[in-house]
Design a protein around this motif. Structure first.
Motif, mmCIF file in Angstrom:
data_model
loop_
_atom_site.group_PDB
_atom_site.id
_atom_site.type_symbol
_atom_site.label_atom_id
_atom_site.label_comp_id
_atom_site.label_asym_id
_atom_site.label_seq_id
_atom_site.Cartn_x
_atom_site.Cartn_y
_atom_site.Cartn_z
ATOM 1 N N ALA A 181 3.644 1.669 -1.297
ATOM 2 C CA ALA A 181 4.285 1.940 -2.569
ATOM 3 C C ALA A 181 3.062 2.462 -3.771
ATOM 4 O O ALA A 181 3.574 3.195 -4.367
ATOM 5 C CB ALA A 181 4.995 0.503 -3.213
ATOM 6 N N ILE A 182 1.987 1.860 -3.480
ATOM 7 C CA ILE A 182 1.197 2.249 -4.301
ATOM 8 C C ILE A 182 0.642 3.611 -4.144
ATOM 9 O O ILE A 182 0.396 4.385 -4.915
ATOM 10 C CB ILE A 182 -0.219 1.425 -3.990
ATOM 11 N N ILE A 183 0.652 4.322 -2.826
ATOM 12 C CA ILE A 183 0.399 5.545 -2.660
ATOM 13 C C ILE A 183 1.763 6.615 -2.788
ATOM 14 O O ILE A 183 1.430 7.921 -2.957
ATOM 15 C CB ILE A 183 -0.251 5.841 -1.308
ATOM 16 N N CYS A 184 2.802 6.001 -2.899
ATOM 17 C CA CYS A 184 3.834 6.739 -2.848
ATOM 18 C C CYS A 184 4.166 7.941 -4.370
ATOM 19 O O CYS A 184 4.283 7.086 -5.217
ATOM 20 C CB CYS A 184 5.225 6.430 -2.730
ATOM 21 N N PRO A 185 3.854 8.918 -4.206
ATOM 22 C CA PRO A 185 4.099 9.750 -5.689
ATOM 23 C C PRO A 185 5.473 9.772 -6.379
ATOM 24 O O PRO A 185 5.413 9.721 -7.736
ATOM 25 C CB PRO A 185 3.696 11.287 -5.193
ATOM 26 N N GLU A 186 6.290 9.586 -5.414
ATOM 27 C CA GLU A 186 7.673 9.571 -6.033
ATOM 28 C C GLU A 186 8.217 8.199 -6.724
ATOM 29 O O GLU A 186 9.422 8.330 -7.140
ATOM 30 C CB GLU A 186 8.500 10.255 -5.101
ATOM 31 N N ILE A 187 7.611 7.193 -6.350
ATOM 32 C CA ILE A 187 8.017 6.005 -6.651
ATOM 33 C C ILE A 187 9.295 5.742 -6.080
ATOM 34 O O ILE A 187 10.216 5.165 -6.547
ATOM 35 C CB ILE A 187 8.131 5.714 -8.516
ATOM 36 N N GLU A 234 10.194 0.516 -3.000
ATOM 37 C CA GLU A 234 10.221 -0.715 -3.618
ATOM 38 C C GLU A 234 9.954 -1.950 -2.691
ATOM 39 O O GLU A 234 10.241 -1.729 -1.512
ATOM 40 C CB GLU A 234 11.503 -1.179 -4.543
ATOM 41 N N VAL A 235 8.947 -2.976 -3.033
ATOM 42 C CA VAL A 235 8.445 -3.589 -2.120
ATOM 43 C C VAL A 235 8.758 -5.157 -2.549
ATOM 44 O O VAL A 235 8.929 -5.664 -3.606
ATOM 45 C CB VAL A 235 6.789 -3.718 -2.243
ATOM 46 N N LEU A 269 0.742 -1.349 -0.013
ATOM 47 C CA LEU A 269 0.020 0.213 0.007
ATOM 48 C C LEU A 269 0.987 1.371 -0.116
ATOM 49 O O LEU A 269 0.471 2.109 -0.647
ATOM 50 C CB LEU A 269 -0.991 0.180 1.209
#
Lengths: 72, 351, 253
Positions: free
Chosen positions: A59-65, A68-69, A57
């Motif tokens: 990583a999905i919401i991080c705007p800056e990419i 890493e998961v 979740l």
């Protein structure tokens, strides 16, 4: 397990807000852009057994990419 | 064939497969002809857009994809296209824009005039750029210049304006049409947006935030315009060799002037004509050359004095310039203009 | 043995985003990159960025991109798609670009059923120019050109563009989503993938409107901005499918 690239992070705090195990908080040291980046604090909770489940979740919401998961 | 139809047919034969336009008198026959003609060709695309603004931007899109594209309009519509034309120049995209000028400014009227000379030759939109401007004076020239324009546009990656007028668009003359171009034989364009297959992705943009980079881009365009100026100036002279008075005119005004000059020659007056065909690049040198033999120049335009500024620049102070203009779409007959020119000829004691 | 299950999409360049912290553009760029990767479109897709904060989108997407002047992306996309119907063409436009200056081009592209996809980033303000009122600024929302909040009498009503476009017979698929939570982000990704599928099937014009946070110009923290979308903005711009002629219930992936 996650890896956060602290130089990409802009401290929007969205990742911390969605982590179901509360394993992310803001660092007290600035990155090169002047933000206090998010850090993965799972290692502080080894005794309590709070572990990252690799839900992604953050990583999905991080705007800056910046995240890493990894999952077992 | 009607002038407007000639433009359309010559374009298709030059390989134009994409036309985006909007109705405005006196060029409505261009989109009408294109809607019919392009529907019968494989890969032909005709769209009557919702405005002249929309159509110029459709031109940009299709040109980015590598096609031979055209739009047409008249004064007010060409004004609407100016942002798009500035973008075409900045993005270095080939495209043909046909202007069948009418009376102006504002809504004006639907009669032919030449009052869009400044708009066409001075860029017209914002920024430092120039368009190649070709001014036909007959249906045959409409065919030849429109056909040539597509090659020029592709060769220099620049928009080309065909500056006609309402009379040229409506008149009917016999025409010899050029042969159909084979699209496959056209030179390959290595800068188009076709999907990044087998090559790195690319982008086309005119936003250059760094002033030094933007400056360099402007110089790059300028160097291109210098090359065009060296290679693509076109003009014609008529009875100029022993002339004591030279009429300077373009487009339909030149056609009328030729008729007048023929009359005047029959009466022994030594009058000639120099007719710029490329309005940009303008034949400055050719006109200056003529000042070695001629002192008197008579500029005749169907406007309030636009090309005359380029004539004065060309003369560099050598010689006298007289201006006679009729704006608003008033069309003189050769007889009428011959009287005006004659009276000036005798006034200047040339005969 | 751990394996990596989330990383940067291949069709995005490695350039760090210049967008503000918590900006919806960053999220949307990544979402689109993921869809391009998963649908294997990188070699046949062409994007048209807006005049707006995302004007430099070509520095982020590793795909062919062509700049449009403000509001005209729908016309460019029309010309570009008609010239090469086998490619996938999408426009990426903000609320000023699509619902102010570009409304005519968008409506007519939809009416003609032009077969491209528009991704409409709705953040209720003009971001790049400093936070002025947009056609989608809601009543009471304060911006630099609606001080004290948008007033009905002075500024008129906001525009629900997606509902307007749905009336056009050539529009095939229109959905409004948001990027203010992981769940909504995943829904946005599905919607964009579906829009591209609609385009590939030649079914007509597709539009995905994405409610996007603009923390800087809303003068809010990221989290607050995300909540505001849920609690206030989506009351005026309801999320969900607005039009779908395809009857396709398939999941994106």
């Amino acid at each position: 397990m996650i890896e956060i690239d602290s130089e990409l992070c802009k401290d929007c705090k969205l990742c911390a807000s969605v982590c179901p195990h509360r394993l992310i908080e803001s660092c007290d040291r600035m990155n090169q852009k002047g933000y206090y980046p998010a850090i993965f604090i799972e290692k502080h909770f080894k005794k309590e057994g709070r572990k990252c489940t690799g839900c992604g979740l953050c990583a999905i919401i991080c705007p800056e990419i910046a995240i890493e998961v990894y999952r077992a | 064939m009607r002038g407007n139809h000639v433009v359309a047919e010559a374009a298709v034969r030059a390989g134009c497969r994409f036309y985006f336009g909007y109705p405005i008198t006196p060029q409505n026959e261009v989109p009408e002809y294109m809607s019919e003609r392009l529907s019968k060709i494989e890969g032909g695309v005709f769209i009557q857009a919702e405005s002249e603004v929309a159509s110029i931007h459709m031109v940009i899109g299709a040109s980015m994809a590598g096609g031979r594209v055209m739009t047409s309009s008249s004064g007010p519509g060409i004004s609407l296209k100016q942002e798009g034309i500035s973008f075409l120049s900045a993005l270095e995209l080939p495209a043909i824009i046909v202007n069948m000028s009418r009376g102006g400014p504002g809504l004006g009227n639907i009669a032919p005039s030449q009052s869009d000379y400044f708009q066409a030759t001075r860029g017209g939109g914002h920024g430092d750029y120039r368009n190649i401007v070709l001014a036909p004076n007959s249906c045959q020239e409409l065919a030849d210049l429109t056909y040539k324009a597509f090659d020029l546009a592709d060769k220099y990656r620049t928009p080309v304006i065909i500056l006609g007028d309402g009379m040229l668009g409506q008149m009917m003359e016999p025409v010899e049409l050029p042969p159909e171009v084979q699209l496959k034989k056209l030179p390959h364009k290595d800068w188009t947006l076709t999907g990044a297959k087998g090559r790195p992705s690319r982008f086309l943009r005119s936003l250059i935030l760094d002033p030094f980079e933007e400056e360099e881009h402007n110089w790059k365009l300028m160097r291109k315009y210098e090359r065009i100026t060296k290679e693509e100036i076109r003009w014609e002279t008529y009875f100029a060799d022993d002339a004591k008075l030279l009429v300077v005119a373009f487009g339909i005004a030149a056609r009328i002037a030729k008729g007048a000059i023929k009359r005047m020659r029959d009466e022994g007056q030594k009058v000639g004509l120099i007719r710029p065909i490329s309005l940009w690049p303008f034949p400055y040198k050719a006109i200056k050359e003529l000042t070695k033999k001629v002192r008197h120049f008579f500029v005749f335009e169907m406007n309030m004095g636009q090309m005359i500024e380029d004539v004065k620049l060309a003369l560099e102070g050598n010689g006298e310039v007289h201006f006679y203009g009729r704006p608003g779409g008033v069309i003189l007959t050769p007889l009428e203009i011959s009287r005006v020119i004659s009276s000036y000829y005798y006034q200047k004691k040339l005969g | 043995m751990m394996k990596k299950v989330f990383s940067r999409p291949k069709s995005l360049k490695k350039t760090p985003f210049h967008y503000c912290p918590g900006c919806g553009h960053s999220l949307l760029h990544r979402i689109i990159g993921e869809v391009i990767d998963e649908m294997d479109l990188q070699e046949k897709i062409i994007g048209i960025p807006p005049a707006g904060c995302a004007v430099l989108a070509y520095f982020y997407f590793d795909i062919d991109m062509g700049e449009a002047s403000h509001g005209r992306a729908a016309a460019l996309a029309t010309g570009m798609k008609r010239a090469q119907p086998d490619k996938v063409v999408f426009t990426y436009q903000g609320d000023g670009d699509i619902a102010a200056i570009g409304t005519a081009e968008t409506i007519h592209a939809a009416a003609r059923g032009e077969n491209f996809t528009t991704i409409f980033v709705n953040n209720g303000v003009y971001g790049m120019t400093g936070g002025q009122m947009a056609p989608t600024t809601i009543l009471g929302q304060s911006t630099t050109t609606s001080p004290g909040g948008r007033k009905e009498k002075r500024d008129g009503f906001p525009i629900n563009l997606s509902e307007m476009i749905a009336v056009a017979k050539g529009s095939a698929y229109i959905e409004r989503t948001a990027v203010n939570s992981p769940a909504n982000i995943l829904k946005t990704k599905k919607a964009i993938a579906k829009a591209f599928r609609v385009q590939l099937a030649g079914q007509g014009f597709s539009l995905v409107e994405v409610l996007s946070p603009c923390p800087t110009n809303w003068k809010m923290e990221s989290l607050e901005a995300c909540k505001w979308i849920d609690e206030v903005m989506s009351a005026h711009f309801p999320l969900g499918v607005i039009k779908d002629i395809t009857g396709d219930k398939k999941d994106a992936h």
